[in-house]
Write a protein that holds these residues in place. Structure first.
Motif, PDB file in Angstrom:
ATOM      1  N   GLY A 111       0.818  -1.198   0.000  1.00 25.40           N
ATOM      2  CA  GLY A 111       0.000   0.000   0.000  1.00 25.40           C
ATOM      3  C   GLY A 111       0.849   1.244   0.000  1.00 25.40           C
ATOM      4  O   GLY A 111       2.079   1.184  -0.161  1.00 25.40           O
ATOM      5  N   PRO A 112       0.251   2.405   0.201  1.00 27.24           N
ATOM      6  CA  PRO A 112       1.013   3.673   0.180  1.00 27.24           C
ATOM      7  C   PRO A 112       1.959   3.823   1.369  1.00 27.24           C
ATOM      8  O   PRO A 112       2.927   4.571   1.291  1.00 27.24           O
ATOM      9  N   VAL A 113       1.676   3.110   2.491  1.00 28.66           N
ATOM     10  CA  VAL A 113       2.530   3.185   3.687  1.00 28.66           C
ATOM     11  C   VAL A 113       2.824   1.768   4.143  1.00 28.66           C
ATOM     12  O   VAL A 113       1.919   0.928   4.241  1.00 28.66           O
ATOM     13  N   ALA A 114       4.111   1.495   4.435  1.00 27.90           N
ATOM     14  CA  ALA A 114       4.488   0.148   4.888  1.00 27.90           C
ATOM     15  C   ALA A 114       3.984  -0.128   6.290  1.00 27.90           C
ATOM     16  O   ALA A 114       3.504  -1.224   6.602  1.00 27.90           O
ATOM     17  N   SER A 115       4.093   0.829   7.179  1.00 28.81           N
ATOM     18  CA  SER A 115       3.621   0.676   8.553  1.00 28.81           C
ATOM     19  C   SER A 115       3.190   2.032   9.081  1.00 28.81           C
ATOM     20  O   SER A 115       3.695   3.072   8.641  1.00 28.81           O
ATOM     21  N   SER A 116       2.258   2.008  10.021  1.00 26.61           N
ATOM     22  CA  SER A 116       1.736   3.244  10.596  1.00 26.61           C
ATOM     23  C   SER A 116       1.622   3.081  12.108  1.00 26.61           C
ATOM     24  O   SER A 116       1.247   2.004  12.599  1.00 26.61           O
ATOM     25  N   PRO A 117       1.919   4.127  12.884  1.00 26.70           N
ATOM     26  CA  PRO A 117       1.790   4.043  14.339  1.00 26.70           C
ATOM     27  C   PRO A 117       0.352   4.161  14.822  1.00 26.70           C
ATOM     28  O   PRO A 117       0.079   3.976  16.011  1.00 26.70           O
ATOM     29  N   HIS A 118      -0.558   4.452  13.892  1.00 22.83           N
ATOM     30  CA  HIS A 118      -1.953   4.676  14.278  1.00 22.83           C
ATOM     31  C   HIS A 118      -2.806   3.431  13.994  1.00 22.83           C
ATOM     32  O   HIS A 118      -2.570   2.728  13.006  1.00 22.83           O
ATOM     33  N   SER A 119      -3.788   3.204  14.853  1.00 21.63           N
ATOM     34  CA  SER A 119      -4.699   2.071  14.670  1.00 21.63           C
ATOM     35  C   SER A 119      -6.063   2.527  14.153  1.00 21.63           C
ATOM     36  O   SER A 119      -7.012   1.760  14.160  1.00 21.63           O
ATOM     37  N   HIS A 120      -6.151   3.786  13.738  1.00 20.32           N
ATOM     38  CA  HIS A 120      -7.419   4.262  13.188  1.00 20.32           C
ATOM     39  C   HIS A 120      -7.137   5.218  12.032  1.00 20.32           C
ATOM     40  O   HIS A 120      -6.049   5.790  11.921  1.00 20.32           O
ATOM     41  N   ILE A 121      -8.142   5.366  11.191  1.00 23.49           N
ATOM     42  CA  ILE A 121      -8.090   6.315  10.095  1.00 23.49           C
ATOM     43  C   ILE A 121      -9.338   7.175  10.145  1.00 23.49           C
ATOM     44  O   ILE A 121     -10.301   6.858  10.856  1.00 23.49           O
TER      45      ILE A 121
END
Length: 386
Positions: A95-105
């Motif tokens: 996807g556009p980001v490999a990993s994110s620190p957030h669990s919500h969008i």
């Protein structure tokens, strides 16, 4: 943003469009991203976001959504949907980001339609059609699904729904048991009468005191063999027998209450005595109305104000008036008597005490004084002097 993945905008087998919205901006947690002013499509399996200038779309599978919240828009902000997500599977496409620190969008709706989109999204998640359709869309792994179902808010909601379903089933079974208990209550009354008859037959072995005591134990919970509508063919006959039951059961209680009892109290007392064979207010009223016709020791009386009572047939209204006037004369110099004062001194319900004072006024035995302190009564000195 690590839950989104690059995909083709075309639908796969078994996938259908539920709704769509324009002017959607994507947030990674509470942080704005460059994915703005796109077209968002909701299918029965995923969400697809695409901008006109881009050839590919971003996809988000509905199985990852744990909780949906709605943020109201303000003067300078648009309404938003907050989607709490579980971890994506390792097999998910890039996807556009490999990993994110957030669990919500967040999904920002610039052109409105936030509430309608939320309803459609909740319906699609509740139906979970992706579980019954063979598709090549990357799903969350089974291990991850199990964790989110048990630890996520969605899992808690499902557990609550299952608990409510179980409770409803238990309530239904309880009412069935209550019906069976009501049927057994009639058998128990019949059994008590048979046992009592057998004890009487063996009066040489059992004393009369033992017989009375045993019967009182069996029948202490209520009326012996209560009158029921099923026993009699017509309503008139049923109400006549019910009136006799009321008079027999309440005669002593009415006498102890001074010879008068409010109809509401009659209803409560007779139903408490009958146990499971409860009466409706209409049946109690109809039975009380025929008491005088049947020459029973209790009759129904209606005051001019509409208050209905049951009183003894031999009640001396002159003595009742004398008792009321005795209280009025005693407190003539103390600022008169209110309904509350009379109720406390004579041990009467407040409503009945007020009716006695109004009746004394109608008979010209008392006069009223209405002020900011309330309604109070005094002896009618004008009438006595005349």
């Amino acid at each position: 943003m690590d839950r989104w993945y690059w995909c083709d905008a075309s639908l796969v087998s078994g996938e259908k469009v539920e709704t769509s919205a324009n002017g959607i901006r994507l947030y990674d947690g509470d942080k704005k991203t460059g994915y703005d002013d796109g077209h968002l499509v909701l299918t029965n399996q995923r969400m697809l976001w695409r901008h006109e200038s881009k050839s590919t779309s971003l996809g988000l599978h509905l199985s990852l959504i744990v909780l949906i919240e709605e943020e109201a828009g303000g003067f300078t902000s648009s309404p938003k949907l907050v989607l709490h997500l579980s971890q994506p599977p390792h097999t998910q496409s890039a996807g556009p980001v490999a990993s994110s620190p957030h669990s919500h969008i967040k999904l920002s709706f610039k052109h409105g339609g936030c509430s309608a989109f939320r309803q459609a999204l909740q319906k699609a998640i509740g139906e979970r059609q992706w579980e019954s359709v063979n598709t090549s869309i990357p799903l969350a792994s089974k291990g991850n699904q199990g964790r989110s179902a048990h630890t996520g808010i969605l899992g808690i909601e499902r557990a609550i729904q299952a608990k409510q379903k179980e409770t409803n089933q238990n309530i239904s079974r309880a009412f069935e048991d209550l019906k069976n208990l009501m049927g057994l209550a009639k058998d128990m009354v019949l059994l008590s009468r048979n046992i009592s008859n057998k004890i009487r037959e063996h009066s040489g072995e059992v004393s009369s005191d033992d017989t009375v005591q045993f019967r009182s134990y069996l029948l202490s919970l209520g009326i012996d063999d209560p009158v029921t509508r099923d026993t009699y063919g017509s309503a008139n006959e049923y109400h006549h027998h019910l009136a006799r039951e009321l008079a027999k059961a309440l005669e002593q209680s009415v006498e102890e209450a001074g010879g008068v009892m409010l109809l509401s109290e009659v209803y409560c007392r007779i139903n408490r005595a009958r146990g499971l064979e409860l009466l409706s207010p209409e049946d109690v009223l109809n039975a009380c109305q025929v008491m005088k016709k049947l020459a029973l020791p209790l009759i129904m009386h209606t005051f001019e104000s509409g208050v209905q009572v049951i009183q003894t047939a031999t009640l001396d209204q002159k003595k009742v008036m004398e008792a009321t006037m005795e209280v009025l004369n005693r407190h003539e110099m103390d600022g008169g008597v209110s309904a509350g004062d009379l109720a406390r001194e004579c041990g009467l319900p407040l409503l009945l005490a007020r009716e006695r004072l109004l009746q004394a006024e109608q008979c010209a035995e008392a006069v009223r004084d209405e002020s900011s302190e309330g309604l109070r009564f005094y002896p009618n000195l004008f009438f006595s002097r005349a």
